[in-house]
Each structure stands twice: as C-alpha cells, then as structure tokens.
Design a protein around this motif. Structure first.
Motif, PDB file in Angstrom:
ATOM      1  N   GLY A 106      59.296  -4.406  -7.226  1.00 55.41           N
ATOM      2  CA  GLY A 106      60.271  -3.509  -6.611  1.00 55.41           C
ATOM      3  C   GLY A 106      61.672  -4.072  -6.537  1.00 55.41           C
ATOM      4  N   PHE A 107      61.874  -5.280  -7.055  1.00 58.18           N
ATOM      5  CA  PHE A 107      63.188  -5.910  -7.011  1.00 58.18           C
ATOM      6  C   PHE A 107      63.860  -5.966  -8.382  1.00 58.18           C
ATOM      7  CE2 PHE A 107      61.067  -7.295  -3.201  1.00 58.18           C
ATOM      8  CZ  PHE A 107      62.067  -7.210  -2.243  1.00 58.18           C
ATOM      9  N   ASN A 108      63.346  -5.217  -9.329  1.00 55.88           N
ATOM     10  CA  ASN A 108      63.924  -5.152 -10.673  1.00 55.88           C
ATOM     11  C   ASN A 108      64.174  -3.685 -11.009  1.00 55.88           C
ATOM     12  OD1 ASN A 108      64.270  -7.017 -13.204  1.00 55.88           O
ATOM     13  ND2 ASN A 108      63.472  -5.077 -13.953  1.00 55.88           N
ATOM     14  N   PHE A 109      65.421  -3.355 -11.285  1.00 51.31           N
ATOM     15  CA  PHE A 109      65.807  -1.989 -11.612  1.00 51.31           C
ATOM     16  C   PHE A 109      66.455  -1.959 -12.986  1.00 51.31           C
ATOM     17  CE2 PHE A 109      65.396  -1.795  -7.113  1.00 51.31           C
ATOM     18  CZ  PHE A 109      65.151  -0.472  -6.783  1.00 51.31           C
ATOM     19  N   ASN A 110      65.879  -1.187 -13.878  1.00 50.05           N
ATOM     20  CA  ASN A 110      66.491  -0.943 -15.182  1.00 50.05           C
ATOM     21  C   ASN A 110      66.935   0.509 -15.238  1.00 50.05           C
ATOM     22  OD1 ASN A 110      66.227  -3.443 -16.555  1.00 50.05           O
ATOM     23  ND2 ASN A 110      64.034  -3.058 -16.744  1.00 50.05           N
ATOM     24  N   GLN A 116      74.418   7.129  -6.959  1.00 54.07           N
ATOM     25  CA  GLN A 116      73.094   7.671  -6.672  1.00 54.07           C
ATOM     26  C   GLN A 116      71.966   6.645  -6.721  1.00 54.07           C
ATOM     27  OE1 GLN A 116      72.451  11.229  -9.021  1.00 54.07           O
ATOM     28  NE2 GLN A 116      74.538  11.901  -8.658  1.00 54.07           N
ATOM     29  N   LEU A 117      72.182   5.539  -7.403  1.00 60.21           N
ATOM     30  CA  LEU A 117      71.119   4.537  -7.526  1.00 60.21           C
ATOM     31  C   LEU A 117      71.517   3.174  -6.954  1.00 60.21           C
ATOM     32  CD1 LEU A 117      69.883   5.278 -11.162  1.00 60.21           C
ATOM     33  CD2 LEU A 117      68.710   5.837  -9.042  1.00 60.21           C
ATOM     34  N   LEU A 118      72.511   2.551  -7.570  1.00 61.63           N
ATOM     35  CA  LEU A 118      72.837   1.168  -7.222  1.00 61.63           C
ATOM     36  C   LEU A 118      73.275   1.006  -5.766  1.00 61.63           C
ATOM     37  CD1 LEU A 118      73.382  -1.816  -7.803  1.00 61.63           C
ATOM     38  CD2 LEU A 118      75.659  -1.145  -8.557  1.00 61.63           C
ATOM     39  N   LEU A 119      74.254   1.765  -5.333  1.00 61.81           N
ATOM     40  CA  LEU A 119      74.784   1.554  -3.986  1.00 61.81           C
ATOM     41  C   LEU A 119      73.766   1.834  -2.883  1.00 61.81           C
ATOM     42  CD1 LEU A 119      78.460   2.729  -4.483  1.00 61.81           C
ATOM     43  CD2 LEU A 119      77.580   0.385  -4.302  1.00 61.81           C
ATOM     44  N   PRO A 120      72.982   2.915  -2.944  1.00 67.22           N
ATOM     45  CA  PRO A 120      71.959   3.079  -1.904  1.00 67.22           C
ATOM     46  C   PRO A 120      70.950   1.930  -1.864  1.00 67.22           C
ATOM     47  CG  PRO A 120      72.304   5.152  -3.048  1.00 67.22           C
ATOM     48  CD  PRO A 120      73.063   4.100  -3.810  1.00 67.22           C
ATOM     49  N   VAL A 121      70.526   1.457  -3.031  1.00 64.02           N
ATOM     50  CA  VAL A 121      69.580   0.338  -3.080  1.00 64.02           C
ATOM     51  C   VAL A 121      70.243  -0.921  -2.547  1.00 64.02           C
ATOM     52  CG1 VAL A 121      68.306  -1.188  -4.650  1.00 64.02           C
ATOM     53  CG2 VAL A 121      68.183   1.291  -4.937  1.00 64.02           C
ATOM     54  N   ALA A 122      71.475  -1.183  -2.969  1.00 61.68           N
ATOM     55  CA  ALA A 122      72.188  -2.384  -2.525  1.00 61.68           C
ATOM     56  C   ALA A 122      72.441  -2.354  -1.019  1.00 61.68           C
ATOM     57  CB  ALA A 122      73.504  -2.525  -3.290  1.00 61.68           C
ATOM     58  N   MET A 123      72.772  -1.190  -0.481  1.00 59.43           N
ATOM     59  CA  MET A 123      73.018  -1.095   0.958  1.00 59.43           C
ATOM     60  C   MET A 123      71.740  -1.365   1.756  1.00 59.43           C
ATOM     61  SD  MET A 123      75.771   2.012   0.983  1.00 59.43           S
ATOM     62  CE  MET A 123      75.840   2.153   2.753  1.00 59.43           C
ATOM     63  N   GLU A 124      70.623  -0.908   1.244  1.00 59.44           N
ATOM     64  CA  GLU A 124      69.360  -1.194   1.922  1.00 59.44           C
ATOM     65  C   GLU A 124      68.984  -2.667   1.796  1.00 59.44           C
ATOM     66  OE1 GLU A 124      64.667  -0.010   1.623  1.00 59.44           O
ATOM     67  OE2 GLU A 124      66.148   1.510   1.115  1.00 59.44           O
ATOM     68  N   TYR A 125      69.236  -3.252   0.638  1.00 60.75           N
ATOM     69  CA  TYR A 125      68.888  -4.649   0.376  1.00 60.75           C
ATOM     70  C   TYR A 125      69.779  -5.621   1.158  1.00 60.75           C
ATOM     71  CZ  TYR A 125      67.683  -8.762  -2.472  1.00 60.75           C
ATOM     72  OH  TYR A 125      67.267  -9.992  -2.920  1.00 60.75           O
ATOM     73  N   GLN A 126      71.032  -5.241   1.402  1.00 62.60           N
ATOM     74  CA  GLN A 126      72.001  -6.074   2.119  1.00 62.60           C
ATOM     75  C   GLN A 126      72.127  -7.472   1.505  1.00 62.60           C
ATOM     76  OE1 GLN A 126      74.190  -5.293   4.891  1.00 62.60           O
ATOM     77  NE2 GLN A 126      73.674  -3.355   3.891  1.00 62.60           N
ATOM     78  N   PRO A 127      72.637  -7.549   0.256  1.00 64.70           N
ATOM     79  CA  PRO A 127      72.752  -8.860  -0.392  1.00 64.70           C
ATOM     80  C   PRO A 127      73.735  -9.770   0.335  1.00 64.70           C
ATOM     81  CG  PRO A 127      73.967  -7.202  -1.619  1.00 64.70           C
ATOM     82  CD  PRO A 127      73.204  -6.482  -0.555  1.00 64.70           C
TER      83      PRO A 127
END
Length: 149
Positions: free
Chosen positions: A65-69, A88-99
């Motif tokens: 679940g930590f690899n997105f293509n 629609q993809l990167l920013l929502p995932v990145a905001m949840e992940y909080q790098p």
C-alpha cells in the motif's frame, strides 16, 4: 537514509516519463517510504516494458500500500492532466501519509517539446506541481535531477 536521520515517513515523487523501477524495487517492502510514480506506460509498450510499472504494483509485506504507480497510456498529456493526478491522487495520499521529507525525482522529459517524452507539460507548470508539496513536511522538499549516460 531514514535510519540515520530518524525519519519514519518519506515521500518519493517521480514524475519523469520513465518508471523508476530501481527506486520502486529498493523501497517495495518499506512502509517508511511512500513511492509515487507518474510515467508513460502505454499498456506496457513504453520502456522499461515491465508489468511492475502498472497500477497493480502496490508494495508487498510491510510496504503493501506504499507504492503508487500512475501509468499513462497515451502521449500528449499536459498541465491539466498532471494537475488532476496531483489534486485527485497524490495530494490526498500525501496529506494522509504526512511525510517528514519529500524527495522529487525530477526528470523533465514530460515537458512540451521533448521528443522522447511526447508529453505537453509546460516548463512553467513544474512550479505549480512543486508548490503544494511545500505545504507538507515542514517544506523539507528536495528536488533532485539525476542524469544517466
């Protein structure tokens, strides 16, 4: 990298038109690294011609679940297409992940006029892709261009 600096969440964004299969393979089992790649795929017809470059390769083991293509199956995609992927993809995932750190593997062969990339991202638009990333990771963003010869 994460061990030395005690980082638990690193986002690697690769928007070069070629899939970064080496980076993907290195971190495929590591939940400390979220790898997100936007690349030409053309249903496997574009180099590196690997099925692991498709959307179903999502990591394994602790890295599941930590690899997105985001495989692009046509040429000519431009600013609006890339903005949609980001919004629609990167920013929502990145905001949840909080790098805690973001590394951009920045190849520019998706730029308008690059004969190899055959995409239409305008050069000025790259700043618009980078800007929302600066709101994450306390602005710890490294943009790295690696040239292979």
């Amino acid at each position: 990298m994460g061990d030395v600096h005690k980082l638990e969440r690193i986002l690697i964004l690769d928007y070069d038109v070629h899939h970064g299969q080496g980076t993907q393979r290195f971190f495929y089992n590591d939940p400390r690294v979220l790898y997100f790649s936007i690349h030409r795929f053309e249903h496997g017809a574009f180099w590196p011609h690997l099925q692991e470059s498709d959307y179903h390769a999502i990591g394994e083991g602790p890295g599941l679940g930590f690899n997105f293509n985001v495989p692009l199956n046509e040429t000519g995609m431009g600013d609006g297409d890339y903005m949609a992927i980001f919004q629609q993809l990167l920013l929502p995932v990145a905001m949840e992940y909080q790098p805690e750190l973001i590394i951009v593997s920045a190849g520019y062969d998706a730029a308008l006029g690059c004969p190899e990339g055959e995409m239409q991202v305008t050069p000025a638009f790259y700043a618009h892709l980078l800007n929302p990333l600066l709101r994450l990771a306390d602005s710890r963003v490294a943009v790295v261009l690696v040239l292979l010869t």
